[in-house]
Design an enzyme around this catalytic site. Sequence first.
Site, PDB file in Angstrom:
ATOM      1  N   GLU A 169       0.769  -1.336  -0.079  1.00  0.00           N
ATOM      2  CA  GLU A 169      -0.143  -0.202   0.082  1.00  0.00           C
ATOM      3  C   GLU A 169       1.035   1.430   0.007  1.00  0.00           C
ATOM      4  O   GLU A 169       0.647   2.222   0.667  1.00  0.00           O
ATOM      5  CB  GLU A 169      -1.059  -0.033   1.208  1.00  0.00           C
ATOM      6  CG  GLU A 169      -1.829  -1.431   1.267  1.00  0.00           C
ATOM      7  CD  GLU A 169      -2.693  -1.111   2.395  1.00  0.00           C
ATOM      8  OE1 GLU A 169      -2.592  -0.642   3.504  1.00  0.00           O
ATOM      9  OE2 GLU A 169      -3.353  -2.589   2.664  1.00  0.00           O
ATOM     10  N   ASN A 212       2.139  -4.979  -3.418  1.00  0.00           N
ATOM     11  CA  ASN A 212       0.788  -5.345  -3.023  1.00  0.00           C
ATOM     12  C   ASN A 212      -0.136  -4.066  -2.723  1.00  0.00           C
ATOM     13  O   ASN A 212       0.464  -3.232  -1.709  1.00  0.00           O
ATOM     14  CB  ASN A 212       0.888  -6.309  -1.854  1.00  0.00           C
ATOM     15  CG  ASN A 212      -0.361  -6.999  -1.235  1.00  0.00           C
ATOM     16  OD1 ASN A 212      -1.283  -7.600  -2.257  1.00  0.00           O
ATOM     17  ND2 ASN A 212      -0.813  -6.848  -0.159  1.00  0.00           N
ATOM     18  N   HIS A 248     -10.175  -6.464  -1.763  1.00  0.00           N
ATOM     19  CA  HIS A 248     -11.284  -6.419  -1.028  1.00  0.00           C
ATOM     20  C   HIS A 248     -12.537  -5.724  -1.632  1.00  0.00           C
ATOM     21  O   HIS A 248     -12.583  -4.385  -1.765  1.00  0.00           O
ATOM     22  CB  HIS A 248     -10.868  -5.621   0.280  1.00  0.00           C
ATOM     23  CG  HIS A 248      -9.618  -6.075   1.096  1.00  0.00           C
ATOM     24  ND1 HIS A 248      -9.989  -7.396   1.676  1.00  0.00           N
ATOM     25  CD2 HIS A 248      -8.403  -5.850   1.216  1.00  0.00           C
ATOM     26  CE1 HIS A 248      -8.924  -7.749   2.650  1.00  0.00           C
ATOM     27  NE2 HIS A 248      -7.796  -6.877   2.040  1.00  0.00           N
ATOM     28  N   GLU A 277      -5.859 -11.084  -0.905  1.00  0.00           N
ATOM     29  CA  GLU A 277      -6.908 -10.795   0.172  1.00  0.00           C
ATOM     30  C   GLU A 277      -8.498 -10.840  -0.296  1.00  0.00           C
ATOM     31  O   GLU A 277      -9.004  -9.995   0.302  1.00  0.00           O
ATOM     32  CB  GLU A 277      -6.397  -9.437   0.825  1.00  0.00           C
ATOM     33  CG  GLU A 277      -5.039  -9.269   1.114  1.00  0.00           C
ATOM     34  CD  GLU A 277      -4.600  -8.193   2.122  1.00  0.00           C
ATOM     35  OE1 GLU A 277      -5.353  -7.436   2.407  1.00  0.00           O
ATOM     36  OE2 GLU A 277      -3.387  -7.878   1.882  1.00  0.00           O
ATOM     37  N   ASP A 279     -12.020 -10.738  -0.524  1.00  0.00           N
ATOM     38  CA  ASP A 279     -13.344 -11.014   0.286  1.00  0.00           C
ATOM     39  C   ASP A 279     -14.397  -9.975  -0.338  1.00  0.00           C
ATOM     40  O   ASP A 279     -13.994  -8.965  -0.752  1.00  0.00           O
ATOM     41  CB  ASP A 279     -13.245 -10.815   1.814  1.00  0.00           C
ATOM     42  CG  ASP A 279     -12.629  -9.626   2.387  1.00  0.00           C
ATOM     43  OD1 ASP A 279     -12.484  -8.614   1.549  1.00  0.00           O
ATOM     44  OD2 ASP A 279     -12.060  -9.371   3.719  1.00  0.00           O
TER      45      ASP A 279
HETATM   46  O1  G3I Z   1      -3.334  -0.502  17.290  1.00  0.00           O
HETATM   47  C1  G3I Z   1      -4.503  -0.046  17.652  1.00  0.00           C
HETATM   48  C2  G3I Z   1      -4.549   0.078  19.085  1.00  0.00           C
HETATM   49  O2  G3I Z   1      -3.755   1.258  19.373  1.00  0.00           O
HETATM   50  C3  G3I Z   1      -6.048   0.498  19.659  1.00  0.00           C
HETATM   51  O3  G3I Z   1      -6.005   0.647  21.048  1.00  0.00           O
HETATM   52  C4  G3I Z   1      -6.940  -0.357  18.986  1.00  0.00           C
HETATM   53  C5  G3I Z   1      -8.258  -0.245  19.448  1.00  0.00           C
HETATM   54  O4  G3I Z   1      -9.308  -0.482  18.540  1.00  0.00           O
HETATM   55  O5  G3I Z   1      -6.799  -0.713  17.618  1.00  0.00           O
HETATM   56  C6  G3I Z   1      -5.492  -1.172  17.298  1.00  0.00           C
HETATM   57  O6  G3I Z   1      -5.437  -1.386  16.039  1.00  0.00           O
HETATM   58  C7  G3I Z   1      -6.120  -2.565  15.504  1.00  0.00           C
HETATM   59  C8  G3I Z   1      -4.959  -3.118  14.604  1.00  0.00           C
HETATM   60  O7  G3I Z   1      -5.277  -4.294  13.743  1.00  0.00           O
HETATM   61  C9  G3I Z   1      -3.711  -3.503  15.177  1.00  0.00           C
HETATM   62  O8  G3I Z   1      -3.293  -4.614  15.256  1.00  0.00           O
HETATM   63  C10 G3I Z   1      -7.367  -2.320  14.719  1.00  0.00           C
HETATM   64  O9  G3I Z   1      -8.479  -1.973  15.648  1.00  0.00           O
HETATM   65  C11 G3I Z   1      -7.495  -3.680  13.994  1.00  0.00           C
HETATM   66  O10 G3I Z   1      -8.781  -3.509  13.206  1.00  0.00           O
HETATM   67  C12 G3I Z   1      -6.245  -4.001  13.110  1.00  0.00           C
HETATM   68  O11 G3I Z   1      -6.913  -5.062  12.345  1.00  0.00           O
HETATM   69  C13 G3I Z   1      -6.219  -5.555  11.234  1.00  0.00           C
HETATM   70  C14 G3I Z   1      -5.871  -4.499  10.012  1.00  0.00           C
HETATM   71  O12 G3I Z   1      -5.269  -5.048   8.884  1.00  0.00           O
HETATM   72  C15 G3I Z   1      -5.129  -3.394  10.380  1.00  0.00           C
HETATM   73  O13 G3I Z   1      -4.962  -2.481   9.169  1.00  0.00           O
HETATM   74  C16 G3I Z   1      -6.921  -6.795  10.463  1.00  0.00           C
HETATM   75  O14 G3I Z   1      -7.069  -7.809  11.592  1.00  0.00           O
HETATM   76  C17 G3I Z   1      -6.322  -7.155   9.403  1.00  0.00           C
HETATM   77  O15 G3I Z   1      -7.168  -8.226   8.788  1.00  0.00           O
HETATM   78  C18 G3I Z   1      -6.046  -6.332   8.326  1.00  0.00           C
HETATM   79  O16 G3I Z   1      -5.508  -6.625   7.021  1.00  0.00           O
HETATM   80  C19 G3I Z   1      -5.275  -5.724   6.099  1.00  0.00           C
HETATM   81  C20 G3I Z   1      -3.924  -6.351   5.485  1.00  0.00           C
HETATM   82  O17 G3I Z   1      -2.788  -6.615   6.305  1.00  0.00           O
HETATM   83  C21 G3I Z   1      -3.521  -5.480   4.378  1.00  0.00           C
HETATM   84  N1  G3I Z   1      -4.577  -5.005   3.448  1.00  0.00           N
HETATM   85  C22 G3I Z   1      -6.004  -4.674   4.096  1.00  0.00           C
HETATM   86  C23 G3I Z   1      -6.293  -5.793   5.117  1.00  0.00           C
HETATM   87  C24 G3I Z   1      -7.749  -5.316   5.735  1.00  0.00           C
HETATM   88  O18 G3I Z   1      -7.658  -4.141   6.401  1.00  0.00           O
END
Ligand code: G3I
Length: 366
Positions: A169, A212, A248, A277, A279
């Site tokens: 990205e 990607n 997506h 990815e 969905d």
């Molecule tokens: O880090 C924050 C934290 O500081 C905060 O307190 C907390 C409160 O909700 O959120 C935390 O962030 C989370 C993050 O993962 C950190 O690990 C997000 O809420 C959470 O939604 C996030 O999810 C992942 C997301 O990538 C992050 O961008 C998903 O599990 C994962 O499926 C998703 O995957 C991405 C691919 O890597 C790249 N392409 C898009 C795809 C879908 O977004």
Amino acid sequence: MRPVRSAIAALATAALSLPLIAAAPHSDAQPDRLRSAAPEGFFVGTAVAGGGHHLEQDYPDPFTHDKEYRRILGRQFNSVSPENQMKWEFIHPERDRYDFGAADAIVAFAEKHGQVVRGHTLLWHSQNPQWLEQGDFSKEELRGILREHITTVVGRYAGRIQQWDVANEIFDDQGRLRTQDNIWIRELGPGIVADAFRWAHEADPEAKLFLNDYNVESVNTKSNAYHALVQDLLKQGVPVHGFSAQAHLSTRYGFPGDLEANLRRFDALGLETAITELDVRMDVPEGGVPTEAQQRRQAEYYQRALSACLAVDGCDSFTIWGFTDKYSWVPVFFEGEGFANVMTDDFVRKPAFYALRDTLKAARKG
Ligand code: G3I
């Protein structure tokens, strides 16, 4: 086009015009696994749930705790992508500490089940640890940190990762390099992208190295930016091997009908292509149960994305972002949308699952 894949569009369309078969009984005695249905040399994969949004849910870590999930993961797919477990914040939580536990377990699981692994990801603007984003590092230190990270992580799994999403990205939707939110590009300039590829290649000469992104399924401003970047990198002799569209998708919008044409133009540059990815989310209907029409439309999107990849010679890797709605990231990010995966919360196969399986079978038969 491979002969084996040439008749696929017609056959797959025929499969979709069959009545809905979600409720049809399917025993495991039937050759109904996606991986067995796939043509020789074609990889059908899924993200492995864990980390990220899962940490905020009231279920334990899916990959290590959900037996049914693991069973399906091992049986249905011949490729896996750690959903979050190889991202910086997960695998490199402190400057002098790596946490390889979850990533090691996924790679070991994959090897035990005859699966390849897509590594995700090395240079990204998101899910970086605080110590990195908020650290007061000089440019030289930052460069050293990135090089060390890539060398360490890619080196650890050298020979065991089929494809790496080296840069994830890096353009915004207007096709501009992310010079503000991507710490690496902001601090070190655009040339750092080429260096990331060089370092990854040094650490694992066998891995195929990918750019990607999302919203690059069509020929558009953003995918044009990648097309130009790839040519520039290749001219410089940078080891970039692949371009992948995350895909997506949402049934709120039309299917990106030029996906195949878009993949083909990267193929023409000599790159491998992949869907990484996929969905297909939909609006949660009143009553909370998707209608037959919604399911049919979703199945059609899955089928068309797969057919586009199958039709392109160098597109041998097709990954869905999880297989069950139970662990989907979609409802967490998109209020009022969901049901994006090919199985329900209870692992019941949806029309989308059968659309994938039948499309793979048709391609295998040729
Ligand atoms: O880090 C924050 C934290 O500081 C905060 O307190 C907390 C409160 O909700 O959120 C935390 O962030 C989370 C993050 O993962 C950190 O690990 C997000 O809420 C959470 O939604 C996030 O999810 C992942 C997301 O990538 C992050 O961008 C998903 O599990 C994962 O499926 C998703 O995957 C991405 C691919 O890597 C790249 N392409 C898009 C795809 C879908 O977004």
